[in-house]
Write a protein that holds these residues in place. Structure first.
Motif, mmCIF file in Angstrom:
data_model
loop_
_atom_site.group_PDB
_atom_site.id
_atom_site.type_symbol
_atom_site.label_atom_id
_atom_site.label_comp_id
_atom_site.label_asym_id
_atom_site.label_seq_id
_atom_site.Cartn_x
_atom_site.Cartn_y
_atom_site.Cartn_z
ATOM 1 N N ILE A 154 4.145 -3.679 -4.423
ATOM 2 C CA ILE A 154 4.416 -4.262 -3.116
ATOM 3 C C ILE A 154 5.928 -4.418 -3.045
ATOM 4 O O ILE A 154 6.534 -4.997 -3.948
ATOM 5 C CB ILE A 154 3.680 -5.609 -2.968
ATOM 6 C CG1 ILE A 154 2.170 -5.374 -3.055
ATOM 7 C CG2 ILE A 154 4.076 -6.298 -1.673
ATOM 8 C CD1 ILE A 154 1.335 -6.622 -3.180
ATOM 9 N N VAL A 155 6.547 -3.897 -1.971
ATOM 10 C CA VAL A 155 8.001 -3.746 -1.946
ATOM 11 C C VAL A 155 8.655 -4.639 -0.887
ATOM 12 O O VAL A 155 8.342 -4.507 0.303
ATOM 13 C CB VAL A 155 8.374 -2.267 -1.694
ATOM 14 C CG1 VAL A 155 9.863 -2.049 -1.889
ATOM 15 C CG2 VAL A 155 7.573 -1.340 -2.613
ATOM 16 N N PRO A 156 9.582 -5.534 -1.309
ATOM 17 C CA PRO A 156 10.240 -6.455 -0.378
ATOM 18 C C PRO A 156 11.559 -5.903 0.197
ATOM 19 O O PRO A 156 12.327 -5.244 -0.500
ATOM 20 C CB PRO A 156 10.529 -7.670 -1.254
ATOM 21 C CG PRO A 156 10.716 -7.102 -2.626
ATOM 22 C CD PRO A 156 9.824 -5.896 -2.703
ATOM 23 N N GLY A 187 0.791 -1.227 0.000
ATOM 24 C CA GLY A 187 0.000 0.000 0.000
ATOM 25 C C GLY A 187 0.822 1.274 0.000
ATOM 26 O O GLY A 187 0.282 2.349 0.237
ATOM 27 N N ALA A 188 2.116 1.179 -0.284
ATOM 28 C CA ALA A 188 2.968 2.367 -0.352
ATOM 29 C C ALA A 188 2.649 3.166 -1.612
ATOM 30 O O ALA A 188 2.091 2.638 -2.583
ATOM 31 C CB ALA A 188 4.438 1.962 -0.348
ATOM 32 N N ASP A 189 3.026 4.407 -1.612
ATOM 33 C CA ASP A 189 2.798 5.290 -2.757
ATOM 34 C C ASP A 189 3.945 5.150 -3.758
ATOM 35 O O ASP A 189 4.740 6.073 -3.955
ATOM 36 C CB ASP A 189 2.665 6.737 -2.277
ATOM 37 C CG ASP A 189 2.274 7.684 -3.399
ATOM 38 O OD1 ASP A 189 1.708 7.219 -4.407
ATOM 39 O OD2 ASP A 189 2.565 8.892 -3.273
ATOM 40 N N VAL A 190 4.047 3.968 -4.390
ATOM 41 C CA VAL A 190 5.061 3.690 -5.401
ATOM 42 C C VAL A 190 4.445 2.829 -6.496
ATOM 43 O O VAL A 190 3.541 2.047 -6.235
ATOM 44 C CB VAL A 190 6.304 2.979 -4.819
ATOM 45 C CG1 VAL A 190 7.085 3.902 -3.898
ATOM 46 C CG2 VAL A 190 5.931 1.704 -4.099
ATOM 47 N N LYS A 218 6.867 6.329 2.687
ATOM 48 C CA LYS A 218 6.027 6.176 1.489
ATOM 49 C C LYS A 218 4.614 5.689 1.778
ATOM 50 O O LYS A 218 3.813 5.527 0.866
ATOM 51 C CB LYS A 218 6.683 5.189 0.512
ATOM 52 C CG LYS A 218 8.038 5.623 0.004
ATOM 53 C CD LYS A 218 7.893 6.738 -0.993
ATOM 54 C CE LYS A 218 9.229 7.042 -1.641
ATOM 55 N NZ LYS A 218 9.089 8.058 -2.670
ATOM 56 N N GLY A 219 4.319 5.431 3.044
ATOM 57 C CA GLY A 219 3.001 4.903 3.387
ATOM 58 C C GLY A 219 2.973 3.393 3.285
ATOM 59 O O GLY A 219 3.946 2.764 2.881
#
Length: 170
Positions: A125-127, A113-116, A141-142
């Motif tokens: 979705i960032v690992p 849910g980040a702003d990317v 980034k949220g």
């Protein structure tokens, strides 16, 4: 003699069950994304590679959400032997996520849910291998930090405009 043969067969069966997962391979310019068949290295953001039983090479994904949809979806080509993701804490930048900074997906913290936006322009979705790096990224980034097992299948299987226009499921 029969006992020796039986013991050998049992030992061989045990070895087969405990076979180690294949190691990740470095991403090259030849790597194509599994779903869209576009070059993986020409897209920003984290990547994934999945090793499947019976295939000599892994399948690659230009966007983490696509890899998670493959893993959490009901249809697969074969059994998954290993699932590796880019460690974005070790990445040079969002534009250059790295070719060999792979970590096992089951061990990382994902920021959901980040702003990317990822490789295909959809929310990503960032690992991160380091949970503190994931928390720091989420603070900037949220989003929320989740493990692989905590990410709901609906989050990656539903159309992007439905899921990401709402708050990430809890």
């Amino acid at each position: 003699m029969k006992r020796l043969l039986l013991a050998t067969l049992l030992l061989a069966a045990c070895k087969e069950e405990t076979a180690q997962a294949p190691d990740p391979i470095a991403m090259t310019a030849d790597a194509l994304s599994h779903f869209c068949l576009m070059q993986v290295d020409s897209h920003p953001g984290p990547k994934a590679q999945i090793h499947l039983k019976g295939l000599p090479e892994p399948i690659f994904f230009a966007q983490m959400r696509d890899a998670l949809a493959y893993v959490k979806g009901p249809e697969r080509d074969a059994d998954i032997l290993a699932f590796y993701v880019s460690d974005m804490g070790a990445a040079e930048s969002w534009q250059s996520p790295g070719i060999d900074n792979w970590v096992a997906a089951q061990t990382v913290s994902f920021v959901v849910g980040a702003d990317v936006s990822g490789g295909m322009g959809a929310p990503e979705i960032v690992p991160f291998a380091d949970p503190a790096a994931a928390e720091d990224f989420a603070a900037r980034k949220g989003g929320r930090v989740m493990s692989l097992s905590e990410i709901p299948a609906e989050l990656v299987l539903a159309p992007v405009d439905v899921i990401f226009n709402e708050e990430a499921p809890t």
